[in-house]
Design an enzyme around this catalytic site. Structure first.
Site, short mmCIF file in Angstrom:
data_model
loop_
_atom_site.label_atom_id
_atom_site.label_comp_id
_atom_site.label_asym_id
_atom_site.label_seq_id
_atom_site.Cartn_x
_atom_site.Cartn_y
_atom_site.Cartn_z
N PRO A 150 30.11 44.86 19.00
CA PRO A 150 30.50 43.52 19.43
C PRO A 150 31.63 42.95 18.58
O PRO A 150 31.74 43.25 17.39
CB PRO A 150 29.20 42.71 19.25
CG PRO A 150 28.10 43.72 19.32
CD PRO A 150 28.67 44.95 18.68
N PHE A 151 32.45 42.13 19.21
CA PHE A 151 33.54 41.41 18.55
C PHE A 151 34.56 42.35 17.91
O PHE A 151 35.22 42.02 16.94
CB PHE A 151 32.99 40.44 17.49
CG PHE A 151 31.93 39.52 18.02
CD1 PHE A 151 32.26 38.49 18.88
CD2 PHE A 151 30.60 39.70 17.67
CE1 PHE A 151 31.28 37.65 19.39
CE2 PHE A 151 29.62 38.88 18.18
CZ PHE A 151 29.95 37.84 19.05
N ARG A 152 34.67 43.56 18.46
CA ARG A 152 35.61 44.58 17.97
C ARG A 152 35.33 45.02 16.52
O ARG A 152 36.24 45.45 15.81
CB ARG A 152 37.06 44.11 18.12
CG ARG A 152 37.42 43.82 19.58
CD ARG A 152 38.89 43.62 19.79
NE ARG A 152 39.20 43.37 21.18
CZ ARG A 152 39.36 44.31 22.12
NH1 ARG A 152 39.25 45.58 21.80
NH2 ARG A 152 39.62 43.99 23.37
N LEU A 153 34.08 44.88 16.10
CA LEU A 153 33.69 45.36 14.77
C LEU A 153 33.20 46.80 14.90
O LEU A 153 32.07 47.15 14.54
CB LEU A 153 32.60 44.45 14.18
CG LEU A 153 32.95 42.96 14.11
CD1 LEU A 153 31.79 42.16 13.55
CD2 LEU A 153 34.20 42.76 13.26
N HIS A 154 34.06 47.65 15.42
CA HIS A 154 33.68 49.00 15.80
C HIS A 154 33.36 49.88 14.59
O HIS A 154 33.83 49.62 13.47
CB HIS A 154 34.81 49.66 16.60
CG HIS A 154 35.35 48.81 17.70
ND1 HIS A 154 34.54 48.19 18.62
CD2 HIS A 154 36.63 48.47 18.02
CE1 HIS A 154 35.29 47.52 19.48
NE2 HIS A 154 36.57 47.65 19.13
#
Length: 213
Positions: free
Chosen positions: A188-192
């Site tokens: 989520p939220f580009r916290l890959h």
């Protein structure tokens, strides 16, 4: 106003922690097994990137037909564009993207031809119509009309109406021996989550690095 509540308390970055893996082939095997169950079409589809004689990149989708500790194998026409490019510069990059799982794997390495025995064995497993198509197609060459292609298919089909279809001399495969893997999982939220494995050569040990998203 910016809502940062969820950013302060995101879901754990290492849930089901694939980043703990110490070796890339086993991790790829686990992910691929999940992709086979989850992807509706061609979980073995991969983007193959090569470069031409001028250094201009080329990419296309091909199907992985096997993998092991020696590398990843695909088949095509030797005289195709990809075949010419790999003959000139035997290096390539692969990309698997499993959208339903929100995962991707990037692979780079050196390329070598498969053996004649390997190519013969795989060709024998193909449906007969696909075998005939391999004979009829002059892959990547100009085609004057669809009708001309259908005529070529009909001629080959008549020739091999009985018995096995041999592998064309100009049809074979390649093996990409990885020196780099990158595993990417959507968060989520580009916290890959991203981890990279590198080695200097196929007979060398792997080093692992965790990367920022």
């Amino acid at each position: 106003m910016t809502d940062t509540t969820s950013i302060k308390h995101p879901t754990p970055l290492t849930s089901g922690d694939f980043t703990a893996a110490e070796e890339p082939f086993a991790l790829f095997g686990d992910w691929f097994a999940e992709a086979v169950k989850a992807e509706p079409n061609d979980p073995n589809a991969m983007s193959l990137a090569t470069v031409d004689a001028d250094g201009l990149p080329d990419a296309r989708m091909v199907l992985m037909k096997g993998y092991d500790a020696a590398g990843f194998v695909f088949y095509s026409h030797i005289a195709s564009q990809k075949g010419h490019e790999l003959a000139t510069n035997p290096k390539a990059a692969l990309l698997f993207h499993w959208k339903s799982l929100r995962r991707q794997v990037r692979i780079r390495g050196n390329v070598s031809p498969v053996t004649e025995a390997e190519a013969d064995a795989y060709f024998a497993t193909r449906p007969k119509q696909a075998q005939i198509g391999a004979w009829a197609s002059k892959q990547s060459q100009p085609l004057e009309s669809r009708f001309a292609f259908e005529q070529a298919i009909a001629r080959i089909a008549a020739k091999y109406i009985v018995g096995e279809v041999p592998r064309p001399a100009g049809w074979s495969g390649w093996r990409i021996a990885p020196i780099q893997f990158e595993f990417w999982h959507d968060r989520p939220f580009r916290l890959h989550d991203r981890i990279e494995f590198r080695r200097a050569a196929p007979d060398q040990p792997w080093s692992k690095t965790r990367l920022y998203p």
